[in-house]
Enzyme design. Structure first.
Site, mmCIF file in Angstrom:
data_model
loop_
_atom_site.group_PDB
_atom_site.id
_atom_site.type_symbol
_atom_site.label_atom_id
_atom_site.label_comp_id
_atom_site.label_asym_id
_atom_site.label_seq_id
_atom_site.Cartn_x
_atom_site.Cartn_y
_atom_site.Cartn_z
ATOM 1 C CE1 TYR A 12 -4.250 -2.118 4.972
ATOM 2 C CE2 TYR A 12 -3.439 0.104 4.199
ATOM 3 C CZ TYR A 12 -3.967 -1.257 3.953
ATOM 4 O OH TYR A 12 -4.130 -1.306 2.636
ATOM 5 C CB SER A 27 -0.809 -0.012 1.206
ATOM 6 O OG SER A 27 -1.412 1.271 1.615
HETATM 7 P P1 NAD Z 1 -11.355 -5.606 0.205
HETATM 8 O O1 NAD Z 1 -11.417 -5.515 1.805
HETATM 9 O O2 NAD Z 1 -12.380 -5.140 -0.753
HETATM 10 O O3 NAD Z 1 -10.895 -7.155 -0.065
HETATM 11 C C1 NAD Z 1 -10.027 -7.768 1.027
HETATM 12 C C2 NAD Z 1 -10.498 -9.155 1.020
HETATM 13 O O4 NAD Z 1 -9.884 -9.936 2.028
HETATM 14 C C3 NAD Z 1 -11.986 -9.236 1.697
HETATM 15 O O5 NAD Z 1 -12.969 -9.881 0.868
HETATM 16 C C4 NAD Z 1 -11.786 -9.782 2.951
HETATM 17 O O6 NAD Z 1 -12.875 -10.845 3.143
HETATM 18 C C5 NAD Z 1 -10.423 -10.740 2.902
HETATM 19 N N1 NAD Z 1 -9.995 -11.116 3.703
HETATM 20 C C6 NAD Z 1 -9.310 -10.310 4.909
HETATM 21 N N2 NAD Z 1 -8.693 -11.153 6.087
HETATM 22 C C7 NAD Z 1 -8.643 -12.341 5.527
HETATM 23 C C8 NAD Z 1 -8.222 -13.496 5.902
HETATM 24 N N3 NAD Z 1 -7.426 -13.503 7.035
HETATM 25 N N4 NAD Z 1 -8.395 -14.609 5.058
HETATM 26 C C9 NAD Z 1 -8.909 -14.665 4.011
HETATM 27 N N5 NAD Z 1 -9.491 -13.484 3.416
HETATM 28 C C10 NAD Z 1 -9.498 -12.472 3.988
HETATM 29 O O7 NAD Z 1 -10.091 -4.769 -0.002
HETATM 30 P P2 NAD Z 1 -9.617 -4.297 -1.553
HETATM 31 O O8 NAD Z 1 -9.607 -2.945 -1.530
HETATM 32 O O9 NAD Z 1 -9.766 -5.050 -2.497
HETATM 33 O O10 NAD Z 1 -7.831 -4.544 -1.250
HETATM 34 C C11 NAD Z 1 -7.214 -5.638 -1.736
HETATM 35 C C12 NAD Z 1 -5.649 -5.531 -1.060
HETATM 36 O O11 NAD Z 1 -5.026 -4.318 -1.818
HETATM 37 C C13 NAD Z 1 -5.507 -5.474 0.228
HETATM 38 O O12 NAD Z 1 -4.304 -6.156 0.666
HETATM 39 C C14 NAD Z 1 -5.321 -3.867 0.457
HETATM 40 O O13 NAD Z 1 -4.991 -3.647 1.749
HETATM 41 C C15 NAD Z 1 -4.807 -3.434 -0.627
HETATM 42 N N6 NAD Z 1 -4.783 -2.083 -0.860
HETATM 43 C C16 NAD Z 1 -6.014 -1.688 -1.375
HETATM 44 C C17 NAD Z 1 -5.981 -0.349 -1.708
HETATM 45 C C18 NAD Z 1 -7.529 0.317 -2.089
HETATM 46 O O14 NAD Z 1 -7.482 1.650 -2.389
HETATM 47 N N7 NAD Z 1 -8.593 -0.339 -2.432
HETATM 48 C C19 NAD Z 1 -4.914 0.589 -1.495
HETATM 49 C C20 NAD Z 1 -3.777 0.116 -1.033
HETATM 50 C C21 NAD Z 1 -3.542 -1.040 -0.813
#
Ligand code: NAD
Length: 335
Positions: free
Chosen positions: A150, A125
């Site tokens: 986070y 991130s």
């Molecule tokens: P999201 O919350 O929509 O998806 C994350 C998924 O991970 C969820 O469906 C959740 O159920 C699953 N999850 C969480 N803990 C879990 C576990 N212990 N076992 C199995 N599944 C688990 O988030 P997103 O926006 O799709 O983000 C995806 C990745 O990208 C994440 O790692 C997030 O930190 C990273 N990220 C996202 C953004 C953004 O702007 N969306 C920015 C920076 C980083």
């Protein structure tokens, strides 16, 4: 091919693109932590209906389940996106972040040590950079002053990936995503919140006078980056890298609201508040390394991305803009 976090916003889009290219995909998700569990479940149900998709509802914090999954499937390539994702939530309630983001990743790395994939691409991130002032962040910059738990877990993931790569030669790429938005996105994030409030005629609260800047990155550009990087594993004694995934065009939050007004054709009701703790004031990607690797980088202008988001939002939520969808899930986003 294995994708973790497949029911999540980014995971859902990554899986759909892979299925569209004819790959068989195994998807993992614990279906936790969502601001809108119904939306998360809709994504998951959509994927589970696809013939090339096999879904596993399991928690990565369960070591035995993860080992069994990797042992049975031995995926050649893994996209790890599962994580607890709320910046402010991680300050209020850190425990699930320890379990999901740290313990969960440890189990995945341990399973990879026993059954090495050709490439593990995992989500990091932009938050790992902490406060940067008003300038673009480069992968070589210091990333040792996170301002939320986070962010600390994401930086820890990078260090863990490096260690396991060094120990076992696993090719790993960490992608530092910059504020991703688009159809099927997360309802607690700015684009979704602003469009929903404007559509419903509700007030929008802007912190710090709406001066915070974010490098908003459209989902299709993010999927391009994930799959492009996946095809090019790093090489060397320790095949580990991190890459920024962002367009390098930060937009002030107030400007974003103005663009959302233009995309919806409606006027926002704005309320200004002082800045909350636990979030950085400026994010901006230097995406030079990603462009050098792939020959391209995120390029969708925010106006275009917002227009696509609004079209999806209206279709998904129906004219009454209720959070419970009234229409079918047939129509989807995409280029
Ligand atoms: P999201 O919350 O929509 O998806 C994350 C998924 O991970 C969820 O469906 C959740 O159920 C699953 N999850 C969480 N803990 C879990 C576990 N212990 N076992 C199995 N599944 C688990 O988030 P997103 O926006 O799709 O983000 C995806 C990745 O990208 C994440 O790692 C997030 O930190 C990273 N990220 C996202 C953004 C953004 O702007 N969306 C920015 C920076 C980083």
């Amino acid at each position: 091919m294995l994708v973790t976090g497949a029911a999540g916003f980014i995971g859902f889009h990554v899986v759909r693109r892979l299925l569209g290219r004819g790959h068989a995909v195994h998807g993992v998700d614990a279906l936790v932590g969502a601001a809108d569990p119904a939306l998360q479940r809709h994504r998951w149900q959509q994927l589970c209906r696809e013939p090339g998709f096999r879904g596993y509802e399991l928690d990565l914090a369960d070591a035995d389940a993860v080992h069994k999954l990797i042992q049975d499937g031995t995926p050649a390539r893994i996209v790890h996106l599962a994580a607890r994702v709320g910046v402010r939530e991680s300050v209020r309630e850190p425990e699930p972040y320890l379990e999901g983001n740290l313990r969960g990743f440890l189990h995945l790395l341990e399973a990879c040590a026993k059954h090495p994939p050709e490439h593990l691409v995992y989500a990091s991130s932009s938050s790992v950079y902490g406060e940067t002032g008003r300038r673009a962040s480069h992968e070589g910059d210091r990333a040792d002053a996170p301002v939320s738990f986070y962010a600390a877990t994401k930086r820890a993931n990078e260090l863990m990936a490096h260690a396991w790569s060094s120990l076992y030669g696993i090719p790993v790429s960490g992608l530092r995503f910059f504020t991703v938005y688009g159809p099927w996105g997360r309802p607690e994030m700015a684009v979704y919140r602003f469009v929903r409030a404007i559509e419903r005629g509700e007030e929008i609260t802007l912190y710090d006078g709406g001066r915070m800047r974010r490098d908003f990155t459209y989902i299709d550009d993010v999927v391009d980056a994930v799959l492009g990087v996946l095809e090019q594993p790093p090489v060397g004694a320790t095949p580990a890298r991190v890459l920024n995934v962002g367009g390098g065009r930060p937009v002030q939050v107030l400007e974003l609201v103005r663009a959302a007004e233009a995309a919806t054709g409606k006027t926002a009701k704005i309320r200004l508040q002082p800045g909350p703790a636990g979030d950085v004031v400026h994010t901006e990607a230097d995406a030079g390394a990603l462009r050098a690797l792939l020959g391209r980088g995120p390029a969708t202008p925010v106006e275009e991305g917002l227009a696509r988001f609004v079209a999806w939002y209206r279709d998904y939520h129906g004219e009454a803009a209720e959070l419970t969808p009234r229409r079918s899930l047939r129509r989807q986003s995409g280029k």
